[in-house]
Enzyme design. Structure first.
Site, PDB file in Angstrom:
ATOM      1  N   LYS A 121      34.593  31.362  36.526  1.00  0.00           N
ATOM      2  CA  LYS A 121      35.866  31.806  35.952  1.00  0.00           C
ATOM      3  C   LYS A 121      36.825  30.617  35.814  1.00  0.00           C
ATOM      4  O   LYS A 121      37.517  30.487  34.807  1.00  0.00           O
ATOM      5  CB  LYS A 121      36.475  32.922  36.816  1.00  0.00           C
ATOM      6  CG  LYS A 121      35.735  34.238  36.629  1.00  0.00           C
ATOM      7  CD  LYS A 121      36.075  35.310  37.649  1.00  0.00           C
ATOM      8  CE  LYS A 121      35.157  36.516  37.423  1.00  0.00           C
ATOM      9  NZ  LYS A 121      35.262  37.560  38.448  1.00  0.00           N
ATOM     10  N   GLN A 165      38.435  38.407  44.003  1.00  0.00           N
ATOM     11  CA  GLN A 165      37.012  38.566  43.684  1.00  0.00           C
ATOM     12  C   GLN A 165      36.415  39.658  44.572  1.00  0.00           C
ATOM     13  O   GLN A 165      36.598  39.654  45.784  1.00  0.00           O
ATOM     14  CB  GLN A 165      36.287  37.222  43.904  1.00  0.00           C
ATOM     15  CG  GLN A 165      34.811  37.236  43.568  1.00  0.00           C
ATOM     16  CD  GLN A 165      34.530  37.476  42.082  1.00  0.00           C
ATOM     17  OE1 GLN A 165      35.255  37.006  41.207  1.00  0.00           O
ATOM     18  NE2 GLN A 165      33.480  38.221  41.791  1.00  0.00           N
ATOM     19  N   ASP A 209      42.971  41.976  36.308  1.00  0.00           N
ATOM     20  CA  ASP A 209      41.645  42.571  36.490  1.00  0.00           C
ATOM     21  C   ASP A 209      41.733  44.102  36.482  1.00  0.00           C
ATOM     22  O   ASP A 209      40.721  44.786  36.646  1.00  0.00           O
ATOM     23  CB  ASP A 209      41.062  42.076  37.826  1.00  0.00           C
ATOM     24  CG  ASP A 209      39.544  42.091  37.841  1.00  0.00           C
ATOM     25  OD1 ASP A 209      38.935  42.205  36.759  1.00  0.00           O
ATOM     26  OD2 ASP A 209      38.968  42.005  38.942  1.00  0.00           O
TER      27      ASP A 209
END
Ligand code: NAP
Length: 289
Positions: free
Chosen positions: A62, A106, A129
């Site tokens: 990422k 994450q 996200d």
């Protein structure tokens, strides 16, 4: 295999790598515009907890993709035994930091962490996200919020290949908050008739056989068999298991489906491209562009 057969099966592939490349270049243009107009470089902060090597690889990937489109990225890493309090305090600091426009924790995080509290500490505008309850709820109701990256990437892929959703039978296997659930609500918002399956679903294979559009997000290699696929159905495989294997038994499924995502090169690149685009949009909103 003769050439005709090869091109026929290639035409079935939903090429996420190629679409993601186009999206990344559009995002790079957006980033340049933001920098020109505000003098500020959009910034994504990633938070990694624990020693999961796959997660560490995803985070590195990422950061590399951020660099390619001109997004600055910073990383915070915590050991496996971090407490929820320490993680919350770090996320709260990032939330207040005006130079950070997007925050990504994450997942998975270690089981000892109260992950819901950690996700909820991300303010809506920086939730690139789409993991907070506010982002999830707003997306369910079709209101503005950054969409969850994997399902939003899948929706773009379906749109790119003109896959009809209105009125079709869509089956989603998996009900995680980052994938299966938001996927189901996006499909509902596009007028599909959706069945959401999970580990307690009975007679899964017969439900799957009715799917015009099948989304598989289970995390078990080759879990969906070729014989389960409806002839002419569209198959989206979110799985990314060891050895680059998806959740669908690809070769037999490919023979029966009208379209199918490869692993790798299907859903994965679209997830990252969506994250970058969400970050660009988050920065633009926060900088009033
Ligand atoms: P997750 O949180 O572990 O959820 C898995 C889901 O599968 C759960 O809802 C579970 O049901 C269901 N399930 C497990 N066994 C099942 C069975 N035998 N029958 C039916 N359903 C079953 O996983 P996730 O985070 O959603 O990820 C799913 C997969 O997508 C993984 O392979 C992951 O690596 C991949 N992924 C890929 C990307 C990408 O960008 N390519 C991004 C995210 C995830 P219960 O709820 O009942 O337990």
């Amino acid at each position: 295999m003769n050439q005709n057969t090869t091109s026929q099966s290639e035409s079935k592939l939903l090429n996420g790598s190629s679409l993601a490349k186009t999206l990344r270049s559009q995002t790079a243009n957006k980033i340049q515009q933001i920098i020109r107009e505000s003098g500020v470089t959009p910034c994504l902060a990633t938070v990694l907890v624990g020693n999961d090597s796959a997660s560490a690889t995803y985070v590195r990937m990422k950061h590399k993709c951020c660099e390619q489109v001109g997004i600055k990225s910073i990383s915070q890493e915590f050991p496996e035994n971090t407490t929820t309090e320490k993680l919350l305090s770090a996320v709260q600091q990032l939330a207040q930091d005006e130079t950070v426009h997007g925050i990504l924790i994450q997942h998975p995080v270690p089981a000892t962490i109260d992950k819901r509290s950690a996700f909820e500490a991300i303010p809506l505008l920086k939730d690139v996200d789409g993991v907070s309850a506010a982002a999830f709820g707003r997306n369910v109701f079709g209101m503005t919020a950054h969409p969850s990256c994997t399902p939003a990437g899948i929706m773009r892929l379906l749109q790119e290949y003109n896959i009809e959703l209105e009125g079709v039978a869509a089956v989603v296997i998996g009900r995680s908050p980052i994938l299966g659930r938001p996927m189901a609500s996006m499909l509902i918002n596009h007028h599909a008739t959706v069945t959401l399956c999970h580990s307690r679903t009975r007679d899964l294979s017969s439900i799957v056989r009715r799917a015009d559009v099948l989304i598989v997000a289970v995390g078990k290699p080759c879990f969906v068999k070729g014989s389960w696929i409806k002839p002419g159905g569209v198959v989206i495989d979110c799985g990314y298991n060891e050895g680059n294997v998806g959740d669908v038994d690809f070769e037999p499924a490919k023979e029966i489906a009208s379209h199918i995502t490869p692993v790798p090169g299907g859903v994965g690149p679209m997830t990252i491209a969506t994250l970058l685009d969400n970050t660009a949009n988050a920065a633009a909103q926060q900088l009033n562009i």
